[in-house]
Motif scaffolding. Sequence first.
Motif, PDB file in Angstrom:
ATOM      1  N   ILE A 135       0.837  -1.209   0.000  1.00  0.00           N
ATOM      2  CA  ILE A 135       0.000   0.000   0.000  1.00  0.00           C
ATOM      3  C   ILE A 135       0.873   1.261   0.000  1.00  0.00           C
ATOM      4  O   ILE A 135       0.623   2.209  -0.762  1.00  0.00           O
ATOM      5  CB  ILE A 135      -0.982  -0.037   1.195  1.00  0.00           C
ATOM      6  N   GLU A 136       1.931   1.244   0.801  1.00  0.00           N
ATOM      7  CA  GLU A 136       2.857   2.384   0.846  1.00  0.00           C
ATOM      8  C   GLU A 136       3.531   2.582  -0.513  1.00  0.00           C
ATOM      9  O   GLU A 136       3.704   3.707  -0.984  1.00  0.00           O
ATOM     10  CB  GLU A 136       3.924   2.171   1.931  1.00  0.00           C
ATOM     11  N   ARG A 137       3.928   1.463  -1.125  1.00  0.00           N
ATOM     12  CA  ARG A 137       4.594   1.540  -2.435  1.00  0.00           C
ATOM     13  C   ARG A 137       3.644   2.147  -3.491  1.00  0.00           C
ATOM     14  O   ARG A 137       4.059   2.972  -4.299  1.00  0.00           O
ATOM     15  CB  ARG A 137       5.043   0.124  -2.852  1.00  0.00           C
ATOM     16  N   ILE A 138       2.376   1.754  -3.445  1.00  0.00           N
ATOM     17  CA  ILE A 138       1.409   2.297  -4.412  1.00  0.00           C
ATOM     18  C   ILE A 138       1.256   3.810  -4.188  1.00  0.00           C
ATOM     19  O   ILE A 138       1.264   4.593  -5.138  1.00  0.00           O
ATOM     20  CB  ILE A 138       0.049   1.564  -4.316  1.00  0.00           C
ATOM     21  N   LYS A 139       1.176   4.214  -2.939  1.00  0.00           N
ATOM     22  CA  LYS A 139       1.032   5.651  -2.637  1.00  0.00           C
ATOM     23  C   LYS A 139       2.234   6.429  -3.175  1.00  0.00           C
ATOM     24  O   LYS A 139       2.089   7.491  -3.767  1.00  0.00           O
ATOM     25  CB  LYS A 139       0.931   5.861  -1.116  1.00  0.00           C
ATOM     26  N   GLN A 140       3.431   5.870  -2.958  1.00  0.00           N
ATOM     27  CA  GLN A 140       4.659   6.523  -3.410  1.00  0.00           C
ATOM     28  C   GLN A 140       4.671   6.653  -4.941  1.00  0.00           C
ATOM     29  O   GLN A 140       4.946   7.719  -5.494  1.00  0.00           O
ATOM     30  CB  GLN A 140       5.832   5.657  -2.941  1.00  0.00           C
ATOM     31  N   LEU A 141       4.322   5.555  -5.622  1.00  0.00           N
ATOM     32  CA  LEU A 141       4.332   5.564  -7.092  1.00  0.00           C
ATOM     33  C   LEU A 141       3.295   6.524  -7.654  1.00  0.00           C
ATOM     34  O   LEU A 141       3.529   7.209  -8.655  1.00  0.00           O
ATOM     35  CB  LEU A 141       4.056   4.147  -7.620  1.00  0.00           C
ATOM     36  N   LYS A 142       2.145   6.588  -6.993  1.00  0.00           N
ATOM     37  CA  LYS A 142       1.076   7.495  -7.461  1.00  0.00           C
ATOM     38  C   LYS A 142       1.552   8.940  -7.434  1.00  0.00           C
ATOM     39  O   LYS A 142       1.299   9.715  -8.356  1.00  0.00           O
ATOM     40  CB  LYS A 142      -0.161   7.360  -6.552  1.00  0.00           C
TER      41      LYS A 142
END
Length: 302
Positions: free
Chosen positions: A4-11
């Motif tokens: 979830i953190e990785r998705i937020k960062q990529l977004k």
Amino acid sequence: MDEIERIKQLKKEKNAIILAHNYQRGDVQDIADFVGDSFGLSQKAASHTASVIVFCGVDFMAESAAILSPKKTVLMPELLAQCPMAAMITPELLRKEKGKYPDAAVVCYVNTPASVKAESDICCTSANAIKVVNSLAEDEIIFVPDKNLALYVAAHTNKKIIPWNGYCPTHHLILPGDILLEKEEHPEAEVLVHPECRPDVVALADKVLSTEGMLKYAGISNSREFIIGTEVGLLHRLRKENPEKTFIPATPYAVCPNMKMNTLQSIIRSLERNEHVIKVPEDIRAKAKVALDRMLEVGRGD
Ligand code: 13P
Ligand code: SF4
């Protein structure tokens, strides 16, 4: 770092948003910026200012986003997430049908390939099919590809509806006996079904609604229990948004395998690798956009 953190960062890095259909896996819905029905998702795709849209749904939805927002990068995490009903009509077959009914207007359900939208006068979704049909000047309407939605519309309009013989394999798994059995166990429950269901299932419903229509109705109804006749992914939001109410799937077998292909992992991969980019050839896109824009102008019905 967790998924979830990785998705937020990529977004953030990519100026991306995630759009998810109401049938997506619960964890995918939970990380999306917007979760909705086909109509709501088309509206969002047309109006949002992000540079990248990660579309968690099926092929025709990502295509519609690419048609409405050609300057944005539209990504599908899983290319094989394709709607079998949308594949039940082709532009060649539609042209033949138009030849048989030269005075008819063509309404295509949004569950169609871009090339079929390009051959149609206007699109519709389950939320506005009746409103779209009634907005037209023509008295004869070729309605593709869903025969069940076509029959449902025919029962609510004075126009002559010429249905195509397509259907949703997932909604066809819901049988009248499933509803009757659950109704016996939960006599107070209201029965909400999607218009992609078979007519003998629709006949047993208290309300026939799009997925977003069911969410809105469940929120305002005084009933405490509901039997839900649609793909089971919708239960996630129904339960999350109405914790004090009970939602019973008409059958647990109504699962769309295509909708379930997108995962947190595939969203990360999609953002990291910028894949799979959905593009529609410009000649088709321009014509298909006319049909989608006309639908958005009509607005939603429920
Ligand atoms: P809605 O969410 O627009 O009701 O659509 C149902 C559907 O089958 C989408 O594939
Ligand atoms: Fe297509 Fe039915 Fe799946 Fe919707 S639920 S994507 S109509 S197969």
